[in-house]
Scaffold this active site. Structure first.
Site, short mmCIF file in Angstrom:
data_model
loop_
_atom_site.label_atom_id
_atom_site.label_comp_id
_atom_site.label_asym_id
_atom_site.label_seq_id
_atom_site.Cartn_x
_atom_site.Cartn_y
_atom_site.Cartn_z
N GLY A 1 -36.43 -11.81 -3.81
CA GLY A 1 -36.64 -10.58 -3.12
C GLY A 1 -37.06 -11.25 -2.33
N ASP B 1 -36.20 -17.88 3.42
CA ASP B 1 -37.68 -17.06 2.89
C ASP B 1 -38.53 -18.39 2.76
OD1 ASP B 1 -36.43 -14.57 2.83
OD2 ASP B 1 -36.19 -14.71 0.44
N LYS C 1 -33.80 -19.76 14.19
CA LYS C 1 -33.57 -20.50 13.39
C LYS C 1 -32.02 -20.14 13.09
CE LYS C 1 -35.03 -17.22 9.61
NZ LYS C 1 -35.77 -17.02 8.46
N GLY D 1 -32.15 -17.89 -0.30
CA GLY D 1 -33.35 -18.69 -0.92
C GLY D 1 -34.14 -19.90 1.20
N GLU E 1 -39.28 -10.90 0.08
CA GLU E 1 -40.31 -10.62 0.98
C GLU E 1 -41.78 -11.83 -0.29
OE1 GLU E 1 -39.19 -7.76 2.81
OE2 GLU E 1 -38.58 -8.17 0.39
#
Length: 323
Positions: free
Chosen positions: A39, A257, A225, A254, A41
């Site tokens: 996830g 994040d 990014k 990932g 967040e």
């Protein structure tokens, strides 16, 4: 790389159980699978906790074994999960991914999930005590009308001494029956926006930092990014660019994040623009070197010298699995 004095962060959004092949071969022939969680967040919250930042995660999971696994995993990473509700009727979301260095195709099983039923009332579970930042992403806006209302409440409500960061996190499969034009409205209401140049191109027609700033004049900080090229921060009319580190990529999912967590931790710690971007790159590199969505941070012996290195030393750095 530690940021203990950065202050508290609350991350809000859905987390699911993820099944990843535990053996090589085409997915339809794979017999053994590894269960993990995923996830955007909660990934950010876990990274922040490992960087020394006090973090909490607000969401909803089903009253099932997968929901318990999610709570155990996120809470076990040092994140406060007391703001997560357990829904006795709706299930925890699930997705399946095929991991490899060139990309990781995923299939979602999240329709009708517990998190998709969240609405503005979820903010009642948000403990604002000593919170300096609330982090959300565009994924939540795609889950349901009530989730979209929740994001609007977060982004347009009173700040109470905190700022709000918004990561675009474009997932085209989630927007097939919804209007993604709302993402510009949401991003423009945030204080800090993070977006990949490729996803911004897909959603807004440009990945150029200057053009994105014209489209999004509201945020105080805009981070673009740019993959292997690096990342650019637009803030106070100044463009700051830091090239990406060279990394032996094991699996890329990932990394975005991780970059967000590294950047936000350094932002809250009052670091200057270039150092914030480097903190993001270093945290992303730790994930690129593993198949995990949330890996352990790089050792201080690596991050310390690189954070404040001269441009030549930074550009020459090459991180491998043995780093």
């Amino acid at each position: 790389m530690r940021f203990e004095q950065a202050g508290g962060v609350v991350c809000l959004g859905e987390t699911m159980v993820v099944l990843v092949p535990a053996e090589p071969g085409p997915p339809h022939e794979v017999v053994k699978w590894t269960r993990a969680i995923g996830g955007a967040e909660s990934n950010v919250a876990c990274h922040l906790a490992r960087l020394g930042v006090r973090s909490a995660w607000v969401s909803a999971v089903g009253g099932d074994a997968f929901g318990r696994a999610v709570l155990d995993a996120v809470g076990g990473a040092g994140v406060d999960v007391t703001g997560v509700s357990v829904d006795p009727d709706r299930p925890t979301g699930l997705y399946v991914k095929e991991a490899n260095a060139s990309g990781s195709p995923v299939r979602y099983y999240r329709q009708g999930s517990a998190a998709s039923a969240m609405g503005p009332e979820a903010l009642d579970r948000l403990d604002r005590t000593d919170v300096r930042l609330v982090h959300v992403s565009g994924i939540t806006a795609a889950l349901s009308d009530s989730c979209l209302a929740l994001l609007r409440a977060v982004l347009t409500g009173p700040r109470d001494g905190h700022v709000v960061s918004f990561d675009l996190n474009w997932r085209p499969a989630l927007w097939r029956d919804r209007d993604p034009s709302v993402l510009r409205e949401l991003a423009n209401a945030a204080d800090i926006v993070l977006a990949g140049a490729d996803e911004a191109e897909a959603v807004w027609g440009t990945g150029d930092p200057a053009k994105l700033r014209e489209l999004l004049p509201g945020p105080a900080s805009l981070v673009v990014k740019q993959g292997e090229v690096g990342a650019t921060l637009v803030e106070d009319g100044v463009f700051t660019h830091q090239p990406a580190l060279r990394v032996d990529v094991v699996e890329p999912v990932g990394a975005g994040d991780a970059f967000a967590a590294g950047y936000l931790a350094a932002h809250l710690a009052g670091n200057p623009p270039a150092r914030r971007l480097r903190a993001g790159h270093l945290q992303a590199a730790a994930v690129l070197l593993t198949t995990e969505d949330v890996g352990q941070p790089l050792p201080a012996s690596v991050t310390g010298p690189l954070l404040d290195a001269d441009d030549g030393t930074w550009a020459a750095a090459y991180l491998r699995e043995s780093t």
